[in-house]
Design a protein around this motif. Structure first.
Motif, PDB file in Angstrom:
ATOM      1  N   ALA A 320       0.861  -1.297  -0.183  1.00  0.00           N
ATOM      2  CA  ALA A 320       0.291   0.222   0.054  1.00  0.00           C
ATOM      3  C   ALA A 320       0.620   1.400  -0.251  1.00  0.00           C
ATOM      4  N   ASP A 321       2.038   1.347   0.220  1.00  0.00           N
ATOM      5  CA  ASP A 321       3.456   2.094   0.666  1.00  0.00           C
ATOM      6  C   ASP A 321       3.317   2.427  -1.006  1.00  0.00           C
ATOM      7  N   VAL A 322       3.413   1.660  -1.882  1.00  0.00           N
ATOM      8  CA  VAL A 322       3.856   1.912  -3.273  1.00  0.00           C
ATOM      9  C   VAL A 322       4.104   3.321  -4.322  1.00  0.00           C
ATOM     10  N   PRO A 323       5.421   4.224  -4.528  1.00  0.00           N
ATOM     11  CA  PRO A 323       4.623   5.693  -4.472  1.00  0.00           C
ATOM     12  C   PRO A 323       4.343   5.523  -5.897  1.00  0.00           C
ATOM     13  N   ASP A 324       3.528   6.565  -6.193  1.00  0.00           N
ATOM     14  CA  ASP A 324       2.658   6.467  -7.649  1.00  0.00           C
ATOM     15  C   ASP A 324       3.140   8.026  -7.536  1.00  0.00           C
TER      16      ASP A 324
END
Length: 330
Positions: A320-324
């Motif tokens: 849930a913390d992977v940047p976009d």
């Protein structure tokens, strides 16, 4: 309870291939660790990852071609049948990485295709030869009747790759497995081979399992993609989503390392730090943790279980913390 894979699969048709908990080990060292997925009729299913991720071993297991000395567990079924070797060449076939080594140097190409036909069909030699020429014509071999009498060394590299595609599709299988089919080809020939694969898949109505390092090819051709790391599935889902909005840090790192048309000129491309672990030595935690900029304490102590997130399957504590956007991830 582990999540079902069906939310990420096409809705039409029962699976052609069913893979559940596939494990492949050599002398107790696991190279493939519990891989699970389905391949459905007429779909293009991509398998990507760095060298050593276990993707080619997984692909070979679909054909019952695991190397001698390996021990396997789990389930691989083709239309419900576990006798994969008996189905090879008839209902499932392989486009190998090295076309030259896949073709016999001492027999004409047409004879080799005709032999492939007669190995699974009760037809005359004349009919088998006609099918061989027709298969060569379908893949764009010029003057196919004459070229069928030529030997592999008389073909160019691109023509040899077309010939092995013809051999893989001559019996109109349900599934074609292409294992790094564009390796060592230049960009123009790479595009030609991918186009021929796509055309032949449509012509014979087959599903295609495309195993490759080429993320762009998977993005353009595949409906779904399996991203593998250290013998496991890191992420599985629709290709257009996984390869634009990844939820696994490993997928994000691969994508961030690719050149971008909107990137600054002459910028040195970022790269994932470190190297993949050797087979059998990922440790107790997540195998990607030593290379992951998001790694935290749970990542170093517990191997993540797959979870459903944003319509795909992800094996990551920090999904849930992977940047976009991901362009500065690495």
């Amino acid at each position: 309870m582990k999540p079902d894979l069906s939310p990420t699969a096409p809705r039409s048709g029962d699976p052609l291939l069913t893979v559940r908990g596939l494990r492949i080990a050599f002398g107790g060292v696991e190279a493939v660790r519990g891989v699970t997925f389905d391949v459905r009729p007429r779909e293009v299913f991509g398998v990507v990852g760095e060298s050593g991720a276990g993707k080619s071993l997984t692909a070979r297991a679909l054909l019952g071609m695991v190397p001698r000395g390996a021990t396997t567990s789990g389930t691989v079924l083709l239309r419900g049948s576990a006798d994969l070797a008996a189905e090879r060449g008839r209902r499932i076939s392989l486009v190998p990485q090295d076309a030259l080594s896949a073709l016999s140097p001492v027999h004409p190409v047409g004879d080799q295709l005709a032999a492939a036909v007669r190995s699974v069909r009760r037809v005359s030699r004349r009919e088998a030869a006609a099918r061989a020429v027709a298969a060569l014509e379908r893949v764009g071999i010029p003057d196919a009747a004459r070229r069928a009498r030529a030997y592999p060394h008389e073909y160019s590299g691109g023509m040899r790759q077309r010939a092995v595609i013809a051999m893989a599709t001559v019996n109109e299988p349900d599934v074609v497995v292409a294992d790094e089919p564009t390796t060592a080809l230049d960009e123009e020939r790479r595009e030609q081979v991918l186009r021929v694969l796509a055309e032949q898949r449509e012509a014979v109505g087959a599903a295609l399992v495309l195993v490759t390092h080429d993320l762009d090819a998977v993005r353009r051709h595949a409906g779904r993609v399996l991203v593998m790391y250290a013998g496991r599935a890191a992420e599985l889902g629709p290709a257009d989503e996984v390869l634009t909005r990844p939820r696994a840090p490993y997928t994000a790192g691969l994508l961030a390392s690719l050149p971008r048309p909107d990137g600054p000129p002459r910028r040195r491309l970022p790269a994932l730090p470190g190297s993949p672990p050797a087979p059998g030595s990922p440790g107790a935690g997540c195998a990607f943790a030593p290379r992951c900029p998001l790694a935290a304490d749970p990542c170093r102590t517990r191997d993540p279980e797959p979870q459903l997130l944003d319509g795909r399957l992800v094996a990551c504590h920090r999904a849930a913390d992977v940047p976009d956007p991901i362009r500065e991830f690495v």
